[in-house]
Design a protein around this motif. Structure first.
Motif, short mmCIF file in Angstrom:
data_model
loop_
_atom_site.label_atom_id
_atom_site.label_comp_id
_atom_site.label_asym_id
_atom_site.label_seq_id
_atom_site.Cartn_x
_atom_site.Cartn_y
_atom_site.Cartn_z
N GLY A 109 -86.33 29.59 -16.83
CA GLY A 109 -85.21 28.72 -17.17
C GLY A 109 -85.28 27.33 -16.60
O GLY A 109 -86.35 26.71 -16.53
N LEU A 110 -84.14 26.81 -16.17
CA LEU A 110 -84.03 25.44 -15.67
C LEU A 110 -84.74 25.31 -14.33
O LEU A 110 -84.47 26.07 -13.40
CB LEU A 110 -82.56 25.05 -15.52
N ASP A 133 -85.05 30.36 -23.73
CA ASP A 133 -84.27 29.11 -23.74
C ASP A 133 -83.08 29.28 -22.79
O ASP A 133 -82.23 30.15 -23.01
CB ASP A 133 -83.77 28.83 -25.15
N PRO A 134 -83.00 28.48 -21.72
CA PRO A 134 -81.88 28.63 -20.79
C PRO A 134 -80.57 28.06 -21.32
O PRO A 134 -79.51 28.31 -20.75
CB PRO A 134 -82.34 27.85 -19.56
N THR A 135 -80.62 27.29 -22.40
CA THR A 135 -79.41 26.68 -22.93
C THR A 135 -78.78 27.60 -23.99
O THR A 135 -79.43 28.51 -24.50
CB THR A 135 -79.68 25.31 -23.56
N SER A 136 -77.51 27.33 -24.29
CA SER A 136 -76.80 28.09 -25.31
C SER A 136 -75.88 27.15 -26.06
O SER A 136 -75.90 25.93 -25.83
CB SER A 136 -76.03 29.24 -24.68
N GLU A 137 -75.04 27.70 -26.93
CA GLU A 137 -74.24 26.83 -27.78
C GLU A 137 -73.18 26.05 -27.02
O GLU A 137 -72.64 25.06 -27.52
CB GLU A 137 -73.60 27.62 -28.94
N GLY A 138 -72.90 26.47 -25.78
CA GLY A 138 -71.91 25.75 -24.98
C GLY A 138 -72.51 24.79 -23.97
O GLY A 138 -71.77 24.19 -23.17
N SER A 139 -73.83 24.60 -24.01
CA SER A 139 -74.49 23.74 -23.02
C SER A 139 -74.06 22.29 -23.18
O SER A 139 -73.99 21.78 -24.30
CB SER A 139 -76.01 23.84 -23.17
N ASP A 140 -73.81 21.64 -22.05
CA ASP A 140 -73.46 20.23 -22.11
C ASP A 140 -74.72 19.37 -22.10
O ASP A 140 -75.85 19.88 -21.98
CB ASP A 140 -72.51 19.83 -20.96
N MET A 144 -78.70 20.35 -21.29
CA MET A 144 -79.70 20.20 -22.34
C MET A 144 -80.85 19.30 -21.90
O MET A 144 -82.02 19.58 -22.15
CB MET A 144 -79.05 19.65 -23.61
N ALA A 145 -80.50 18.22 -21.23
CA ALA A 145 -81.52 17.25 -20.78
C ALA A 145 -82.43 17.84 -19.71
O ALA A 145 -83.58 17.43 -19.58
CB ALA A 145 -80.85 15.98 -20.27
N LYS A 146 -81.91 18.79 -18.94
CA LYS A 146 -82.69 19.39 -17.85
C LYS A 146 -83.73 20.38 -18.34
O LYS A 146 -84.73 20.64 -17.68
CB LYS A 146 -81.73 20.10 -16.88
N SER A 147 -83.51 20.93 -19.53
CA SER A 147 -84.43 21.93 -20.06
C SER A 147 -85.72 21.28 -20.55
O SER A 147 -85.70 20.32 -21.32
CB SER A 147 -83.77 22.69 -21.21
N GLN A 151 -91.65 21.18 -23.78
CA GLN A 151 -92.87 20.68 -23.15
C GLN A 151 -93.79 21.83 -22.78
O GLN A 151 -95.01 21.77 -22.99
CB GLN A 151 -92.52 19.89 -21.89
N ARG A 152 -93.21 22.87 -22.22
CA ARG A 152 -94.02 24.04 -21.84
C ARG A 152 -94.71 24.64 -23.08
O ARG A 152 -95.89 24.97 -23.05
CB ARG A 152 -93.14 25.12 -21.19
N LEU A 153 -93.95 24.78 -24.15
CA LEU A 153 -94.51 25.36 -25.37
C LEU A 153 -95.57 24.46 -25.99
O LEU A 153 -96.61 24.94 -26.47
CB LEU A 153 -93.39 25.63 -26.37
N ASP A 154 -95.34 23.15 -25.98
CA ASP A 154 -96.30 22.21 -26.55
C ASP A 154 -97.64 22.25 -25.81
O ASP A 154 -98.71 22.08 -26.41
CB ASP A 154 -95.75 20.78 -26.51
N LEU A 155 -97.58 22.48 -24.50
CA LEU A 155 -98.80 22.45 -23.68
C LEU A 155 -99.54 23.78 -23.66
O LEU A 155 -100.68 23.84 -23.18
CB LEU A 155 -98.46 22.02 -22.25
#
Length: 259
Positions: A109-110, A133-140, A144-147, A151-155
């Protein structure tokens, strides 16, 4: 099952939910595991060795389920979490174990597994790479910016990549404990609106503090066996039905990520 007893007077019932806090944790874990295992099985590839990075609730549950189909190693920096795992599951803090796996699941996660570690260790030999994914539909916006999971998946150089997503209660994160506390909170809020209900108590505690600060696994497991809800009411009611209603709102699935 509802356990009831008389309250301070004969006019009042004290009602204990049949569902324990740990039952809610396990149900949410199963929702995530079912989605994950269904996706992995849909790929129709051999998985002889699995590495799960992150041993807390989601990682623990996945490890205990995946040991039925492959050899499982869990990586975590907190030794206390080894106590929550089946004895047949290997536990280490050595990130080099990632490179030897067919399937790697990152549940950190984060602020967890770094993109640099992924780039160095998740090669094409790691056939499947999954990130929760550590975020959900209520994430502020701050959460969201902290996740950095994209990047991990792209690399990662894996042949198959996916994101485990969970939502349904408008929580700020998708963590199993976050969802557990929200099931308790929403259920208590609903119960308190009922006619004849005097007050109620949810099985809420700072469980992460017990494990990671107090480092007391036995206490954590005892707390998991406490009733999810205790209600004082003029007449019997089923708090389990309310808990079940909120659990049924939780959905989990895996999104494919293009390679």
């Amino acid at each position: 099952m509802i356990i009831k007893e008389r309250g301070i007077t004969e006019e009042v019932f004290t009602l204990y939910s049949g569902m324990m806090v740990g039952d809610i944790v396990n149900r949410i874990g199963d929702i995530k595991c079912d989605a994950t295992l269904n996706w992995v099985e849909s790929l129709n590839v051999d998985v002889d060795e699995t590495v799960i990075v992150g041993a807390y609730l989601t990682g623990m549950k996945l490890a205990n389920r995946l040991k039925e189909i492959s050899k499982v190693t869990v990586i975590d920096i907190h030794p206390i979490l080894k106590s929550l795992l089946d004895k047949n599951i290997a536990f280490t803090d050595d990130l080099n174990r990632i490179s030897s796996a067919d399937l790697v699941i990152d549940t950190t996660g984060l602020g967890g597994l770094s993109p640099e570690t992924v780039m160095e260790r998740v090669s094409s030999d790691v056939n499947i790479f999954l990130v929760e994914d550590p975020t959900s539909e209520g994430s502020d916006s701050n959460i969201m910016a902290k996740s950095n999971i994209m990047q991990r998946l792209d690399l990662a150089n894996s042949n198959y990549k996916g994101i485990i997503k969970t939502s349904g209660l408008n929580t700020k994160t998708s963590g199993t404990m976050t969802l557990t506390i929200e099931v308790l909170r929403k259920s208590l809020e609903s119960i308190l609106k009922g006619k004849g209900v005097l007050y109620g108590v949810a099985g809420m505690n700072f469980y992460e503090g017990v494990l990671f600060k107090e480092k007391d696994c036995d206490k954590f497991l005892r707390l998991m066996q406490e009733p999810a809800l205790i209600t004082s009411s003029l007449q019997p009611l089923s708090s389990d039905d309310t808990l079940e209603m909120n659990l049924l709102k939780i959905k989990s699935w895996v999104d494919n990520v293009s390679v």
